[in-house]
Design a protein around this motif. Structure first.
Motif, PDB file in Angstrom:
ATOM      1  N   ARG A  34       0.649 -12.281 -13.918  1.00 37.06           N
ATOM      2  CA  ARG A  34      -0.078 -12.319 -12.640  1.00 37.06           C
ATOM      3  C   ARG A  34      -0.189 -10.927 -12.016  1.00 37.06           C
ATOM      4  O   ARG A  34      -1.151 -10.622 -11.327  1.00 37.06           O
ATOM      5  CB  ARG A  34       0.657 -13.269 -11.698  1.00 37.06           C
ATOM      6  CG  ARG A  34       0.108 -13.317 -10.320  1.00 37.06           C
ATOM      7  CD  ARG A  34       0.910 -14.250  -9.453  1.00 37.06           C
ATOM      8  NE  ARG A  34       0.314 -14.329  -8.125  1.00 37.06           N
ATOM      9  CZ  ARG A  34       0.860 -14.928  -7.092  1.00 37.06           C
ATOM     10  NH1 ARG A  34       2.026 -15.518  -7.238  1.00 37.06           N
ATOM     11  NH2 ARG A  34       0.266 -14.945  -5.935  1.00 37.06           N
ATOM     12  N   TYR A  35       0.814 -10.088 -12.241  1.00 35.55           N
ATOM     13  CA  TYR A  35       0.885  -8.790 -11.583  1.00 35.55           C
ATOM     14  C   TYR A  35       0.671  -7.604 -12.529  1.00 35.55           C
ATOM     15  O   TYR A  35       0.793  -6.457 -12.100  1.00 35.55           O
ATOM     16  CB  TYR A  35       2.237  -8.615 -10.903  1.00 35.55           C
ATOM     17  CG  TYR A  35       2.558  -9.669  -9.889  1.00 35.55           C
ATOM     18  CD1 TYR A  35       1.737  -9.872  -8.788  1.00 35.55           C
ATOM     19  CD2 TYR A  35       3.682 -10.472 -10.018  1.00 35.55           C
ATOM     20  CE1 TYR A  35       2.030 -10.844  -7.849  1.00 35.55           C
ATOM     21  CE2 TYR A  35       3.978 -11.441  -9.079  1.00 35.55           C
ATOM     22  CZ  TYR A  35       3.157 -11.627  -8.007  1.00 35.55           C
ATOM     23  OH  TYR A  35       3.449 -12.582  -7.074  1.00 35.55           O
ATOM     24  N   ALA A  36       0.371  -7.860 -13.781  1.00 37.65           N
ATOM     25  CA  ALA A  36       0.318  -6.782 -14.769  1.00 37.65           C
ATOM     26  C   ALA A  36      -0.644  -5.663 -14.365  1.00 37.65           C
ATOM     27  O   ALA A  36      -0.301  -4.478 -14.468  1.00 37.65           O
ATOM     28  CB  ALA A  36      -0.049  -7.338 -16.140  1.00 37.65           C
ATOM     29  N   ALA A  37      -1.828  -5.996 -13.891  1.00 35.22           N
ATOM     30  CA  ALA A  37      -2.827  -4.967 -13.563  1.00 35.22           C
ATOM     31  C   ALA A  37      -2.386  -4.107 -12.388  1.00 35.22           C
ATOM     32  O   ALA A  37      -2.495  -2.879 -12.430  1.00 35.22           O
ATOM     33  CB  ALA A  37      -4.180  -5.615 -13.275  1.00 35.22           C
ATOM     34  N   ILE A  38      -1.869  -4.725 -11.350  1.00 39.29           N
ATOM     35  CA  ILE A  38      -1.472  -3.937 -10.178  1.00 39.29           C
ATOM     36  C   ILE A  38      -0.203  -3.138 -10.464  1.00 39.29           C
ATOM     37  O   ILE A  38      -0.060  -2.013  -9.985  1.00 39.29           O
ATOM     38  CB  ILE A  38      -1.357  -4.810  -8.913  1.00 39.29           C
ATOM     39  CG1 ILE A  38      -1.424  -3.917  -7.679  1.00 39.29           C
ATOM     40  CG2 ILE A  38      -0.121  -5.669  -8.919  1.00 39.29           C
ATOM     41  CD1 ILE A  38      -1.747  -4.639  -6.404  1.00 39.29           C
ATOM     42  N   ILE A  39       0.686  -3.670 -11.272  1.00 38.74           N
ATOM     43  CA  ILE A  39       1.873  -2.910 -11.676  1.00 38.74           C
ATOM     44  C   ILE A  39       1.438  -1.668 -12.441  1.00 38.74           C
ATOM     45  O   ILE A  39       1.959  -0.569 -12.219  1.00 38.74           O
ATOM     46  CB  ILE A  39       2.838  -3.780 -12.513  1.00 38.74           C
ATOM     47  CG1 ILE A  39       3.468  -4.881 -11.653  1.00 38.74           C
ATOM     48  CG2 ILE A  39       3.899  -2.924 -13.194  1.00 38.74           C
ATOM     49  CD1 ILE A  39       4.434  -4.415 -10.593  1.00 38.74           C
ATOM     50  N   ASP A  40       0.456  -1.818 -13.324  1.00 43.67           N
ATOM     51  CA  ASP A  40      -0.060  -0.651 -14.053  1.00 43.67           C
ATOM     52  C   ASP A  40      -0.636   0.388 -13.096  1.00 43.67           C
ATOM     53  O   ASP A  40      -0.429   1.595 -13.284  1.00 43.67           O
ATOM     54  CB  ASP A  40      -1.119  -1.072 -15.065  1.00 43.67           C
ATOM     55  CG  ASP A  40      -0.525  -1.774 -16.285  1.00 43.67           C
ATOM     56  OD1 ASP A  40       0.701  -1.680 -16.483  1.00 43.67           O
ATOM     57  OD2 ASP A  40      -1.306  -2.408 -17.016  1.00 43.67           O
ATOM     58  N   GLU A  41      -1.365  -0.059 -12.077  1.00 44.58           N
ATOM     59  CA  GLU A  41      -1.917   0.874 -11.068  1.00 44.58           C
ATOM     60  C   GLU A  41      -0.797   1.628 -10.342  1.00 44.58           C
ATOM     61  O   GLU A  41      -0.878   2.834 -10.138  1.00 44.58           O
ATOM     62  CB  GLU A  41      -2.755   0.135 -10.032  1.00 44.58           C
ATOM     63  CG  GLU A  41      -4.107  -0.284 -10.496  1.00 44.58           C
ATOM     64  CD  GLU A  41      -4.900  -0.998  -9.419  1.00 44.58           C
ATOM     65  OE1 GLU A  41      -4.410  -1.181  -8.273  1.00 44.58           O
ATOM     66  OE2 GLU A  41      -6.044  -1.385  -9.719  1.00 44.58           O
ATOM     67  N   ILE A  42       0.244   0.896  -9.968  1.00 49.51           N
ATOM     68  CA  ILE A  42       1.357   1.522  -9.240  1.00 49.51           C
ATOM     69  C   ILE A  42       2.089   2.504 -10.146  1.00 49.51           C
ATOM     70  O   ILE A  42       2.430   3.609  -9.736  1.00 49.51           O
ATOM     71  CB  ILE A  42       2.296   0.451  -8.661  1.00 49.51           C
ATOM     72  CG1 ILE A  42       1.557  -0.388  -7.607  1.00 49.51           C
ATOM     73  CG2 ILE A  42       3.546   1.099  -8.049  1.00 49.51           C
ATOM     74  CD1 ILE A  42       2.294  -1.644  -7.170  1.00 49.51           C
ATOM     75  N   ARG A  43       2.335   2.110 -11.386  1.00 45.28           N
ATOM     76  CA  ARG A  43       2.993   3.007 -12.341  1.00 45.28           C
ATOM     77  C   ARG A  43       2.192   4.290 -12.524  1.00 45.28           C
ATOM     78  O   ARG A  43       2.762   5.382 -12.631  1.00 45.28           O
ATOM     79  CB  ARG A  43       3.165   2.331 -13.688  1.00 45.28           C
ATOM     80  CG  ARG A  43       4.255   1.316 -13.768  1.00 45.28           C
ATOM     81  CD  ARG A  43       4.275   0.763 -15.160  1.00 45.28           C
ATOM     82  NE  ARG A  43       5.229  -0.311 -15.326  1.00 45.28           N
ATOM     83  CZ  ARG A  43       5.208  -1.157 -16.337  1.00 45.28           C
ATOM     84  NH1 ARG A  43       4.290  -1.052 -17.274  1.00 45.28           N
ATOM     85  NH2 ARG A  43       6.119  -2.102 -16.436  1.00 45.28           N
ATOM     86  N   ALA A  44       0.883   4.163 -12.604  1.00 50.26           N
ATOM     87  CA  ALA A  44       0.019   5.333 -12.812  1.00 50.26           C
ATOM     88  C   ALA A  44       0.148   6.324 -11.653  1.00 50.26           C
ATOM     89  O   ALA A  44       0.051   7.529 -11.854  1.00 50.26           O
ATOM     90  CB  ALA A  44      -1.430   4.896 -12.994  1.00 50.26           C
TER      91      ALA A  44
END
Length: 83
Positions: free
Chosen positions: A69-79
């Motif tokens: 559910r959160y994979a895309a936003i977690i990737d944005e935050i990590r970036a």
């Protein structure tokens, strides 16, 4: 959305997790992405803030794979941490 929006203030408050690292990561997403995010992404961030700090930390540091559910936003935050 302007800086006076009460939703943004509420999210800023909820993004303060009590650890400098999480505060910085979550606050950076708010500063850089929230204004341009669509309602679905904003709702996703809001829901993400309902997760436990240990889960957030493990997802953001890559110790555990995030909930799909959160994979895309977690990737944005990590970036943001790599900028």
């Amino acid at each position: 959305m302007n800086g006076d929006d009460p939703r943004l203030g509420r999210l800023r408050w909820r993004a303060r997790r009590g650890t400098r690292e999480l505060d910085r990561l979550l606050g950076a997403w708010l500063d850089r992405h929230y204004a341009g995010a669509d309602e679905a992404r904003r709702a996703e961030f809001d829901a993400l803030l309902g997760e436990s700090d240990p889960d957030l930390w493990d997802w953001l540091t890559g110790h555990l794979d995030p909930s799909p559910r959160y994979a895309a936003i977690i990737d944005e935050i990590r970036a943001l941490d790599r900028v």
